[in-house]
Design a protein around this motif. Sequence first.
Motif, short mmCIF file in Angstrom:
data_model
loop_
_atom_site.label_atom_id
_atom_site.label_comp_id
_atom_site.label_asym_id
_atom_site.label_seq_id
_atom_site.Cartn_x
_atom_site.Cartn_y
_atom_site.Cartn_z
N GLU A 76 0.83 -1.21 0.00
CA GLU A 76 0.00 0.00 0.00
C GLU A 76 0.86 1.26 0.00
O GLU A 76 0.57 2.22 -0.70
CB GLU A 76 -0.95 0.00 1.20
CG GLU A 76 -2.04 -1.05 1.11
CD GLU A 76 -2.83 -1.22 2.39
OE1 GLU A 76 -4.05 -1.44 2.30
OE2 GLU A 76 -2.22 -1.15 3.48
N GLU A 78 3.91 1.53 -1.18
CA GLU A 78 4.50 1.63 -2.52
C GLU A 78 3.52 2.22 -3.53
O GLU A 78 3.88 3.07 -4.34
CB GLU A 78 4.95 0.24 -3.01
CG GLU A 78 6.19 -0.26 -2.30
CD GLU A 78 6.53 -1.70 -2.70
OE1 GLU A 78 5.87 -2.26 -3.60
OE2 GLU A 78 7.46 -2.25 -2.09
N GLU A 79 2.25 1.78 -3.46
CA GLU A 79 1.24 2.31 -4.37
C GLU A 79 0.98 3.80 -4.14
O GLU A 79 0.83 4.57 -5.09
CB GLU A 79 -0.08 1.52 -4.22
CG GLU A 79 0.02 0.10 -4.75
CD GLU A 79 -1.20 -0.74 -4.43
OE1 GLU A 79 -2.15 -0.22 -3.78
OE2 GLU A 79 -1.21 -1.92 -4.81
N ILE A 80 0.96 4.20 -2.88
CA ILE A 80 0.75 5.62 -2.56
C ILE A 80 1.93 6.44 -3.08
O ILE A 80 1.74 7.48 -3.71
CB ILE A 80 0.58 5.81 -1.03
CG1 ILE A 80 -0.75 5.21 -0.59
CG2 ILE A 80 0.67 7.28 -0.66
CD1 ILE A 80 -0.90 5.09 0.92
N ALA A 82 4.00 5.70 -5.47
CA ALA A 82 4.07 5.65 -6.93
C ALA A 82 3.19 6.73 -7.55
O ALA A 82 3.50 7.24 -8.62
CB ALA A 82 3.67 4.27 -7.44
N SER A 83 2.11 7.09 -6.89
CA SER A 83 1.20 8.11 -7.44
C SER A 83 1.52 9.51 -6.91
O SER A 83 0.85 10.47 -7.26
CB SER A 83 -0.25 7.76 -7.10
OG SER A 83 -0.45 7.79 -5.69
N PHE A 84 2.56 9.62 -6.08
CA PHE A 84 2.96 10.91 -5.52
C PHE A 84 3.67 11.72 -6.59
O PHE A 84 4.54 11.21 -7.28
CB PHE A 84 3.87 10.69 -4.32
CG PHE A 84 4.13 11.94 -3.53
CD1 PHE A 84 3.13 12.50 -2.76
CD2 PHE A 84 5.36 12.55 -3.57
CE1 PHE A 84 3.37 13.64 -2.02
CE2 PHE A 84 5.62 13.68 -2.85
CZ PHE A 84 4.61 14.24 -2.05
N PRO A 85 3.30 13.01 -6.73
CA PRO A 85 3.92 13.83 -7.79
C PRO A 85 5.41 14.03 -7.65
O PRO A 85 6.04 14.01 -6.74
CB PRO A 85 3.22 15.17 -7.68
CG PRO A 85 2.29 15.09 -6.53
CD PRO A 85 2.34 13.73 -5.97
#
Length: 85
Positions: A76, A78-80, A82-85
């Motif tokens: 979770e 890693e997924e957060i 990965a979508s961080f600008p």
Amino acid sequence: MQTRVSTKGQVVLPGPLRRKLGLRTGDRLEASIENGRIVLAPETKRARRVRITKDTLTGLPVLDAGADAPALTSREVEEILASFP
């Protein structure tokens, strides 16, 4: 887990159930009857208040979502990230 109905018709949800669902004082529940059972369901999830604090050991900034925040798995996080600008 068992609970009781008060003289005012109130029911206390046991702490472990509230924590598992992230329920807090003032949260709304949808009540219905299904197959002769009372079913309570949270209306909606609200955004969690998060703040940036300083880690006491490292001094680095960390996000603090409170003591009752759910634990995140490595996947979770890693997924957060990965979508961080």
